[in-house]
Scaffold this active site. Sequence first.
Site, mmCIF file in Angstrom:
data_model
loop_
_atom_site.group_PDB
_atom_site.id
_atom_site.type_symbol
_atom_site.label_atom_id
_atom_site.label_comp_id
_atom_site.label_asym_id
_atom_site.label_seq_id
_atom_site.Cartn_x
_atom_site.Cartn_y
_atom_site.Cartn_z
ATOM 1 N N ILE A 24 0.824 -1.203 0.000
ATOM 2 C CA ILE A 24 0.000 0.000 0.000
ATOM 3 C C ILE A 24 0.861 1.257 0.000
ATOM 4 O O ILE A 24 0.643 2.175 -0.774
ATOM 5 C CB ILE A 24 -0.931 0.020 1.228
ATOM 6 C CG1 ILE A 24 -1.874 -1.191 1.211
ATOM 7 C CG2 ILE A 24 -1.734 1.303 1.275
ATOM 8 C CD1 ILE A 24 -2.733 -1.297 2.456
ATOM 9 N N LYS A 47 1.803 -3.450 8.871
ATOM 10 C CA LYS A 47 2.939 -2.514 8.861
ATOM 11 C C LYS A 47 4.197 -3.307 9.197
ATOM 12 O O LYS A 47 4.345 -3.823 10.309
ATOM 13 C CB LYS A 47 2.727 -1.390 9.874
ATOM 14 C CG LYS A 47 3.830 -0.340 9.847
ATOM 15 C CD LYS A 47 3.571 0.758 10.849
ATOM 16 C CE LYS A 47 2.496 1.701 10.411
ATOM 17 N NZ LYS A 47 2.894 2.587 9.319
ATOM 18 N N ASP A 141 4.532 11.901 16.980
ATOM 19 C CA ASP A 141 4.743 12.176 15.556
ATOM 20 C C ASP A 141 3.418 12.542 14.892
ATOM 21 O O ASP A 141 3.008 11.937 13.907
ATOM 22 C CB ASP A 141 5.371 10.955 14.877
ATOM 23 C CG ASP A 141 5.971 11.291 13.508
ATOM 24 O OD1 ASP A 141 6.185 12.486 13.237
ATOM 25 O OD2 ASP A 141 6.208 10.362 12.718
#
Length: 641
Positions: A24, A47, A141
Amino acid sequence: MDTTTADPLVGRLLDGRYRIESRIAQGGMATVYLALDIRLDRTVALKVMHRSLAADPAFVRRFIGEAKSVASLSHPNVVHVFDQGTDNDVVYLSMEYVPGRTLRDILRQRGRLPAREALEILIPVLAALGAAHQAGMVHRDVKPENVLMTDDGRVKVVDFGLARAIEATNQTRTGMMIGTIGYMAPEQVMTGAADVRSDVYAAGIMLFELVTGEQPYDGETPMSVAYRHVHDTVPAPSSLVPEVPQLVDALVAHATAREPADRPKDATAMLVRAVESHRALPRTTTPPVSGAHSLPPQHFAVSGAASVPQAAPGHTLIQPRAEVPQRRGFRPHWLLVTLAAVMVVAVGFTGWFFSRPELVGVPNVAGQNLAVAEKNIAALGLQARKGESEYSEKVAEGLVIATDPGAEVQLEKGSTVTLTLSLGPERIVVPNVANMNGNDARAAIAAAGLTVGSVKRLANNEVERDKVIRTSPQVGEKVKKGAKVDIFVSAGLVMPDVSGMPKDEAAGYLGAQGFQVQVNEVDDDAEPCTVIAQSPKAKTEVDQGAPVMVTVSRCQVDFWQWFRGGDRDGDGDDDSEARDDQQFALVPGVIGKDVRDAKAELEALGFKVRVQRLGNGGVVQFQRPLPNSERPPGTTVYLWQ
């Protein structure tokens, strides 16, 4: 070139569970794949950390701990983490798959957003961060790349805890800063430390970017941007885009104060300010057309519902004004006017106050059965609905695990509360993988929702080599989901250990096993006529009918001459000094007896015993010295079972 097809992970089955379908996205720390969880038959986002991180034990330990914390964070605006794991050199995170785009994609496509729309995106982001902050977590983040916009308009925040895990790696110890420099708070730049107010700062920068289309600081190098975060004050968004409301300027200024103590104490506090600002903005605000060359605001005049351009400065239009005759007579009494206005406001407020919906808190019905839970919910004017059931190790079958919304959440009367009921502990039946090869057995165990434990090879003449003999726990047993199942694989025929065995017994046993036996006698200090070497070596996997060479010490040597030569008790020591006064005992025959019984009998007579295994039985097959031999007490008797 199609990089997806060239990716070695595409098509691979990770951990016996996740089949990777396509890639992806790819970033500096990880690559995200679309995968199918074959155990639960659902699509997930996987991930996969880059190899430089996966090779760092400190990162892997911290990553697993952070994944567990994030998995416990349940919030509609947080991308849910299902699982984490490792498969050889692959470290991965299994997450909820959210079809849609990142906020960064939307900014690239549309540019800046109207203030109301920007706040409508920021508010759910702050709600997600607020839930994390209350759970003791810091994102570290926050940026548009980590905000996902679903196809149906929902907002989801991703990558909680990843930055904290990366802090444990060797990369950070060599000077790498964690976070994205354009959104880093001054304290992150200066010390590397971050807390909930650092997330607030990043959210303020993101709001600035949403309403202006750009970040407040730019520079030729990341360090020049970092310097400005530390030493400059973030400008008001309206200094770049004049139509940005002052309420948004104030919210950005509060969130991006250089001193953490001057910012909202956490994302929830900023959320309250953002909601207040959103309510105060006029609903008639229309978003600017991306790329349009609009005239300045003073060049537009409102006439009814349409906006028409005014004449440009320098062209004066003169229109005669009709004389309106002045009327004399009644003048309004300003006190009465003021009182009337107050009454109108009071009546309006009273109507609003009494027309507000009545709110009630969702009761805590966890652990109650369905009937009791429904009764308690109905008593508060809410409606109960039975949702999907789930397995639980802690909550008995039929009882409530949780509610949606959760306990204490305020709802309007008449709202619906969804109940999740327990199916009880989930138990998996160990599948039958006998006679499968190792890979097929692993896949079958993983497909059943279990984990492969150790794989052991056992000598077995009946099951083909490399095929599964049995499992532990055994086939048909019910175990917890994810439990380990050990596999025992056939090594086929294995060369038995006949070292030290009398020559005739060794040759007879090997012949009965189907080997072609050749005996070679040599001069040696060992007991006459006993095996001192064999080829192939013991425990080597061999084929049926294979040739075997056994080497024995020469049989023609007189036993008593050898015995008087030094070593009487077989322990390798020279006993020649005591040979004249040594007492002897008769070694009993124990062949055919249970090994434990035989050992006890021999030790009771003063002999030492050493047991060697030929097969899986527990009965003595051979012994040395042979039955009825005379030996001094303390002599070692060898038993083969």
